[in-house]
Design a protein around this motif. Structure first.
Motif, PDB file in Angstrom:
ATOM      1  N   LYS A 129      17.258 -20.156  37.691  1.00  0.00           N
ATOM      2  CA  LYS A 129      17.958 -20.328  39.305  1.00  0.00           C
ATOM      3  C   LYS A 129      18.622 -21.571  39.139  1.00  0.00           C
ATOM      4  O   LYS A 129      19.401 -21.490  40.061  1.00  0.00           O
ATOM      5  N   GLU A 130      18.955 -21.727  38.384  1.00  0.00           N
ATOM      6  CA  GLU A 130      20.532 -22.784  38.151  1.00  0.00           C
ATOM      7  C   GLU A 130      21.523 -22.478  38.232  1.00  0.00           C
ATOM      8  O   GLU A 130      22.578 -22.721  38.021  1.00  0.00           O
ATOM      9  N   ALA A 131      21.643 -21.263  37.195  1.00  0.00           N
ATOM     10  CA  ALA A 131      22.686 -20.961  37.051  1.00  0.00           C
ATOM     11  C   ALA A 131      23.213 -20.464  38.426  1.00  0.00           C
ATOM     12  O   ALA A 131      24.287 -19.661  38.692  1.00  0.00           O
ATOM     13  N   ARG A 132      22.312 -19.624  39.508  1.00  0.00           N
ATOM     14  CA  ARG A 132      22.878 -18.812  40.349  1.00  0.00           C
ATOM     15  C   ARG A 132      23.184 -19.806  41.086  1.00  0.00           C
ATOM     16  O   ARG A 132      23.906 -19.950  42.459  1.00  0.00           O
ATOM     17  N   GLU A 133      22.534 -20.670  41.539  1.00  0.00           N
ATOM     18  CA  GLU A 133      22.808 -22.580  42.553  1.00  0.00           C
ATOM     19  C   GLU A 133      24.735 -22.948  41.526  1.00  0.00           C
ATOM     20  O   GLU A 133      25.347 -22.713  42.764  1.00  0.00           O
ATOM     21  N   ASN A 134      24.645 -22.285  40.492  1.00  0.00           N
ATOM     22  CA  ASN A 134      25.927 -23.129  40.508  1.00  0.00           C
ATOM     23  C   ASN A 134      26.787 -22.295  41.044  1.00  0.00           C
ATOM     24  O   ASN A 134      28.129 -22.954  40.963  1.00  0.00           O
ATOM     25  N   ALA A 135      26.793 -21.161  40.500  1.00  0.00           N
ATOM     26  CA  ALA A 135      27.506 -19.882  41.148  1.00  0.00           C
ATOM     27  C   ALA A 135      28.201 -20.560  42.447  1.00  0.00           C
ATOM     28  O   ALA A 135      28.955 -20.126  42.806  1.00  0.00           O
ATOM     29  N   TRP A 136      27.683 -20.901  43.222  1.00  0.00           N
ATOM     30  CA  TRP A 136      28.058 -21.218  44.643  1.00  0.00           C
ATOM     31  C   TRP A 136      29.211 -22.113  44.996  1.00  0.00           C
ATOM     32  O   TRP A 136      29.418 -22.886  45.958  1.00  0.00           O
ATOM     33  N   ARG A 137      28.930 -23.567  43.460  1.00  0.00           N
ATOM     34  CA  ARG A 137      29.584 -24.482  43.758  1.00  0.00           C
ATOM     35  C   ARG A 137      31.052 -24.402  43.638  1.00  0.00           C
ATOM     36  O   ARG A 137      31.459 -24.982  43.676  1.00  0.00           O
TER      37      ARG A 137
END
Length: 281
Positions: A241-249
Motif C-alpha cells: 500500500k505504501e509503495a503504490r501510494e508513493n508512486a503517485w507522489r
C-alpha cells in the motif's frame, strides 16, 4: 420601408450575435489547445507509426524466454501437489546438471488473494526457443519426469502455460531472500497497443524501484497474446500500500496511468506467497 428597416435591424443584430459567438468560441478553445497536460489529452492514445521491426525486438533485447505455468488445483490437494512439483524441480536440476544452458526455476508461488487453489511457476530458458525445444525433448524421454507429470495430473482441475519475453527496461529477475509477498498484475491489452504500453512503462518503472519492488515485467509471445504480467515484491500488504501510494507522489506517474488505462481491455491482480522450494522467497 418599415419592413425593410426591421429586416436590416434583425440582420445587423444576427451578425453581431454571430461575431460574439465566434469570439467566445475562440476564447474558450484557445486555453484548451494550449493545455497539453489536460485530462482529456492524457486519455488520447498516441499514434504508433508503422515499423519494419517486430514488436518483440523493439521491446526485448534479450535472447531469454520465460515460461509462466499456471496450475489450478483440486481443493485439498495442495500439499501432495507441491511435494510432487518439488521432486520435479529436483529432477530437472539433476538431468541438466552438466548442461551449460538449462531450464531455471525463477519463482514458485501459491495464490492467497485472487484465484484460490492456484499455483504459479516461472521458468527461465536462456538460449531462446532452441533451448526450449531441447528441454522438451529431454522431458519427454525421461521416465522419472514423465511419471511425475502423470502423477501430478490427479491434483489438477485446469492448467495453462505461456511463453513470455522480458521487457528490456525492467530489472533482471533475481532471487530474493525470505519474508516477502508477491503480486502479479496481469493486463490484457487491446491489439496493436503493445508498443504504446512499452513507451509509457519505460518511464514508469523508474518511479517503482525505490525499494527493489520490481521483480519482473513480461509480455506474451505464445499463449494468450497481448498479455502483460508485472510481478512486484513487497515485504507485506501494508508495504505494498505504501509503495503504490508513493508512486503517485512522483511527477509524471499520473500521466503514465492516464495514457495506459485506455490500452487495457481487462486486468486482474493476485497476491502470492512463495512455495518453500522457490528461489524467490
Amino acid at each position: 420601408m418599415a419592413t425593410g428597416a426591421m429586416l436590416s435591424t434583425r440582420s445587423s443584430t444576427l451578425c453581431q450575435t454571430l461575431r460574439q459567438l465566434s469570439h467566445a468560441r475562440l476564447l474558450s478553445s484557445t486555453p484548451a489547445a494550449s493545455q497539453k497536460e489536460g485530462w482529456f489529452n492524457k486519455l488520447l492514445v498516441r499514434k504508433i507509426e508503422p515499423t519494419k521491426e517486430s514488436h518483440s525486438r523493439m521491446l526485448s533485447d534479450k535472447e531469454i524466454i520465460f515460461e509462466l505455468q499456471t496450475h489450478n488445483l483440486k481443493p485439498g490437494t495442495s500439499p501432495s501437489y507441491l511435494k510432487n512439483y518439488e521432486e520435479y524441480v529436483k529432477g530437472i536440476g539433476s538431468i541438466f546438471a552438466n548442461e551449460k544452458v538449462h531450464p531455471e526455476l525463477q519463482g514458485s508461488w501459491t495464490v492467497v488473494v485472487g484465484d484460490q487453489d492456484q499455483v504459479v511457476h516461472l521458468w527461465k530458458y536462456a538460449g531462446g526457443y532452441k533451448s526450449i525445444d531441447r528441454a522438451n525433448s529431454i522431458f519427454a524421454s525421461d521416465p522419472d519426469l514423465t511419471k511425475l507429470i502423470q502423477d501430478r495430473n490427479q491434483y489438477l482441475r485446469q492448467r495453462s502455460t505461456q511463453f513470455l519475453l522480458p521487457f528490456s527496461f525492467w530489472p533482471l529477475v533475481t532471487p530474493r531472500e525470505g519474508g516477502n509477498i508477491y503480486e502479479i498484475r496481469s493486463y490484457f491489452l487491446k491489439p496493436g497497443t503493445m508498443i504504446e504500453w512499452g513507451n509509457n512503462w519505460s518511464r514508469a518503472i523508474h518511479f517503482r524501484q525505490a525499494n527493489n519492488e520490481a521483480f519482473g515485467g513480461f509480455f506474451s509471445q505464445v499463449g494468450r497474446l497481448y498479455n502483460v504480467h508485472h510481478i512486484w515484491c513487497y515485504n507485506s500488504l501494508a508495504g505494498r500500500k505504501e509503495a503504490r501510494e508513493n508512486a503517485w507522489r512522483h511527477p509524471g506517474w499520473d500521466e503514465v496511468v492516464a495514457y495506459t488505462v485506455p490500452l487495457i481491455s481487462e486486468m486482474h491482480a493476485r497476491i502470492l506467497v512463495p512455495n518453500h522450494f522457490s528461489p524467490a522467497q
